[in-house]
Motif scaffolding. Structure first.
Motif, mmCIF file in Angstrom:
data_model
loop_
_atom_site.group_PDB
_atom_site.id
_atom_site.type_symbol
_atom_site.label_atom_id
_atom_site.label_comp_id
_atom_site.label_asym_id
_atom_site.label_seq_id
_atom_site.Cartn_x
_atom_site.Cartn_y
_atom_site.Cartn_z
ATOM 1 N N GLN A 153 5.099 -12.380 0.924
ATOM 2 C CA GLN A 153 4.698 -11.353 1.718
ATOM 3 C C GLN A 153 5.880 -10.504 1.801
ATOM 4 O O GLN A 153 5.861 -9.162 1.542
ATOM 5 N N GLN A 154 6.893 -10.941 2.329
ATOM 6 C CA GLN A 154 8.233 -9.946 2.447
ATOM 7 C C GLN A 154 8.797 -9.542 1.027
ATOM 8 O O GLN A 154 9.271 -8.471 1.012
ATOM 9 N N TRP A 155 8.599 -10.340 0.066
ATOM 10 C CA TRP A 155 8.931 -9.755 -1.543
ATOM 11 C C TRP A 155 8.137 -8.477 -1.647
ATOM 12 O O TRP A 155 8.707 -7.577 -2.105
ATOM 13 N N ALA A 156 6.755 -8.636 -1.484
ATOM 14 C CA ALA A 156 5.975 -7.520 -1.758
ATOM 15 C C ALA A 156 6.539 -6.340 -0.826
ATOM 16 O O ALA A 156 6.453 -5.361 -1.389
ATOM 17 N N LEU A 157 6.672 -6.560 0.383
ATOM 18 C CA LEU A 157 6.904 -5.636 1.304
ATOM 19 C C LEU A 157 8.282 -4.826 1.041
ATOM 20 O O LEU A 157 8.537 -3.685 1.315
ATOM 21 N N SER A 158 9.015 -5.504 0.356
ATOM 22 C CA SER A 158 10.341 -4.918 -0.071
ATOM 23 C C SER A 158 10.185 -3.768 -0.944
ATOM 24 O O SER A 158 10.864 -2.722 -0.871
ATOM 25 N N LEU A 159 9.389 -3.942 -2.042
ATOM 26 C CA LEU A 159 8.895 -3.006 -3.008
ATOM 27 C C LEU A 159 8.288 -1.871 -2.179
ATOM 28 O O LEU A 159 8.463 -0.689 -2.462
ATOM 29 N N ALA A 160 7.187 -2.327 -1.278
ATOM 30 C CA ALA A 160 6.520 -1.060 -0.622
ATOM 31 C C ALA A 160 7.515 -0.250 0.293
ATOM 32 O O ALA A 160 7.442 0.943 0.390
ATOM 33 N N GLU A 161 8.617 -0.935 1.010
ATOM 34 C CA GLU A 161 9.776 -0.195 1.689
ATOM 35 C C GLU A 161 10.049 0.914 0.830
ATOM 36 O O GLU A 161 10.401 1.871 1.366
ATOM 37 N N ARG A 162 10.507 0.391 -0.366
ATOM 38 C CA ARG A 162 11.153 1.433 -1.069
ATOM 39 C C ARG A 162 10.314 2.667 -1.504
ATOM 40 O O ARG A 162 10.772 3.897 -1.565
ATOM 41 N N ILE A 163 9.071 2.434 -1.564
ATOM 42 C CA ILE A 163 8.147 3.422 -1.961
ATOM 43 C C ILE A 163 7.469 4.334 -0.796
ATOM 44 O O ILE A 163 7.468 5.709 -0.545
ATOM 45 N N GLY A 164 7.412 3.682 0.252
ATOM 46 C CA GLY A 164 6.917 4.380 1.566
ATOM 47 C C GLY A 164 7.911 5.284 2.315
ATOM 48 O O GLY A 164 9.198 4.918 2.250
ATOM 49 N N ALA A 165 7.416 6.230 2.654
ATOM 50 C CA ALA A 165 8.318 7.065 3.600
ATOM 51 C C ALA A 165 8.328 6.874 5.134
ATOM 52 O O ALA A 165 7.581 6.117 5.683
ATOM 53 N N ASP A 184 12.422 -8.050 5.247
ATOM 54 C CA ASP A 184 13.599 -8.779 5.886
ATOM 55 C C ASP A 184 14.307 -9.091 4.488
ATOM 56 O O ASP A 184 15.381 -9.623 4.607
ATOM 57 N N VAL A 185 13.879 -8.701 3.089
ATOM 58 C CA VAL A 185 14.460 -9.173 1.819
ATOM 59 C C VAL A 185 14.922 -7.943 1.200
ATOM 60 O O VAL A 185 14.111 -7.069 0.873
ATOM 61 N N ALA A 186 16.060 -8.219 0.580
ATOM 62 C CA ALA A 186 16.665 -6.874 -0.178
ATOM 63 C C ALA A 186 15.958 -6.789 -1.387
ATOM 64 O O ALA A 186 15.216 -7.956 -2.025
ATOM 65 N N LEU A 187 15.632 -5.533 -1.813
ATOM 66 C CA LEU A 187 15.002 -5.288 -2.956
ATOM 67 C C LEU A 187 15.480 -6.350 -4.448
ATOM 68 O O LEU A 187 14.587 -6.766 -5.006
ATOM 69 N N PRO A 188 16.802 -6.067 -4.529
ATOM 70 C CA PRO A 188 16.871 -7.025 -5.700
ATOM 71 C C PRO A 188 16.693 -8.512 -5.802
ATOM 72 O O PRO A 188 16.211 -9.105 -6.563
ATOM 73 N N THR A 189 17.012 -9.039 -4.489
ATOM 74 C CA THR A 189 16.463 -10.160 -4.363
ATOM 75 C C THR A 189 15.114 -10.726 -4.246
ATOM 76 O O THR A 189 14.660 -11.580 -5.041
ATOM 77 N N ALA A 190 14.134 -9.669 -3.850
ATOM 78 C CA ALA A 190 12.802 -9.809 -3.695
ATOM 79 C C ALA A 190 12.383 -9.630 -5.324
ATOM 80 O O ALA A 190 11.463 -10.681 -5.803
ATOM 81 N N VAL A 191 12.718 -8.829 -6.249
ATOM 82 C CA VAL A 191 12.568 -8.639 -7.618
ATOM 83 C C VAL A 191 12.825 -10.027 -8.191
ATOM 84 O O VAL A 191 11.949 -10.729 -9.001
ATOM 85 N N VAL A 192 13.865 -10.571 -8.046
ATOM 86 C CA VAL A 192 14.251 -11.926 -8.669
ATOM 87 C C VAL A 192 13.497 -13.216 -8.505
ATOM 88 O O VAL A 192 13.095 -13.633 -8.985
ATOM 89 N N LEU A 193 13.163 -13.111 -6.865
ATOM 90 C CA LEU A 193 12.523 -14.334 -6.498
ATOM 91 C C LEU A 193 10.960 -13.990 -6.776
ATOM 92 O O LEU A 193 10.283 -15.107 -7.335
ATOM 93 N N LEU A 194 10.406 -13.155 -6.853
ATOM 94 C CA LEU A 194 8.960 -12.658 -7.489
ATOM 95 C C LEU A 194 9.047 -13.119 -8.876
ATOM 96 O O LEU A 194 8.086 -14.124 -9.271
#
Length: 239
Positions: A186-198, A205-215
């Motif tokens: 859930q947090q990994w997916a939200l990391s990508l959403a956070e980058r897109i949303g305004a 709570d997870v940085a985008l690079p970490t989220a992408v690697v873990l996914l």
């Protein structure tokens, strides 16, 4: 790596009358909630984010992932009908990969589409919220499908373990223990959403690079291990 016959049988199993009815319930509930909230509260970015994050991402998508991921192979192993599939001249990793593709497609269809529609209803995609959560739904669908397909391969109690992970680990522990959120799809997916949303309405709570690697790592590892476990299933007469 993709076997059409396996795919057709898996789609038929997942979209049978009883299982399809279950799959439709949560998306329908999300749309009802979205319409009700819009009528009562109007278009509000924060409310839209709360509904999509709190229900679609945190509840609906994991549960659909459990149904699709475990249902793609678990029932065949439980009732023994998997032996007929394994007897065919198809490599076992190919069977797993094909079933994963089907599980991902079903999970995406029943999660990403209603999430986007609900986002449009809630605030007309203000702040790119509908698109952001749709991307999160698409990404989460891939990881959940791989994880729950693996559970369906290794355990007869895959649905129970899937529900424990989705509802207890991610929802309960994820809300109470900050460190647990790092190991949350859930947090990994939200990391990508956070980058897109305004407007700062979506946070992770997870940085985008970490989220992408873990996914990527979890999806690949779960798929590979499921293929290895399927190799260990022996048919009658096999040496």
């Amino acid at each position: 790596m993709y076997e059409p016959t396996v795919a057709r049988l898996t789609y038929r199993a997942l979209l049978g009358r009883r299982r399809a009815a279950i799959l439709f319930v949560l998306p329908a509930l999300l749309i009802v909630i979205a319409v009700s909230v819009r009528l009562l509260a109007g278009a509000d970015d924060q409310i839209a984010s709360d509904v999509l994050g709190g229900f679609a991402i945190a509840t609906m998508i994991p549960l659909i992932g459990v149904i699709a991921g475990t249902g793609a192979i678990g029932p065949e192993i439980d009732d023994g009908s998997i032996v007929y599939l394994l007897a065919k001249p198809v490599k076992r990793p190919t069977i797993i990969f094909t079933k994963l593709i089907v599980a991902i497609a079903v999970t995406m269809a029943f999660s990403a589409i209603p999430t986007f529609v609900a986002g449009l209803i809630l605030n007309g995609n203000g702040g790119q919220i509908a698109i952001a959560y749709t991307v999160a739904a698409l990404v989460a669908s891939i990881a959940y499908s791989a994880i729950f397909l693996l559970l369906g391969t290794v355990s007869r109690h895959a649905v129970v373990f899937g529900l424990v992970y989705a509802l207890v680990w991610e929802t309960l522990f994820g809300s109470l223990v900050p460190g647990a959120r790092t190991l949350s799809v859930q947090q990994w997916a939200l990391s990508l959403a956070e980058r897109i949303g305004a407007n700062g309405t979506i946070t992770s709570d997870v940085a985008l690079p970490t989220a992408v690697v873990l996914l990527a790592a979890v999806t690949v590892a779960a798929t590979w291990y499921a293929g290895q476990k399927l190799r260990t299933l022996k048919l009658a007469g096999e040496e």
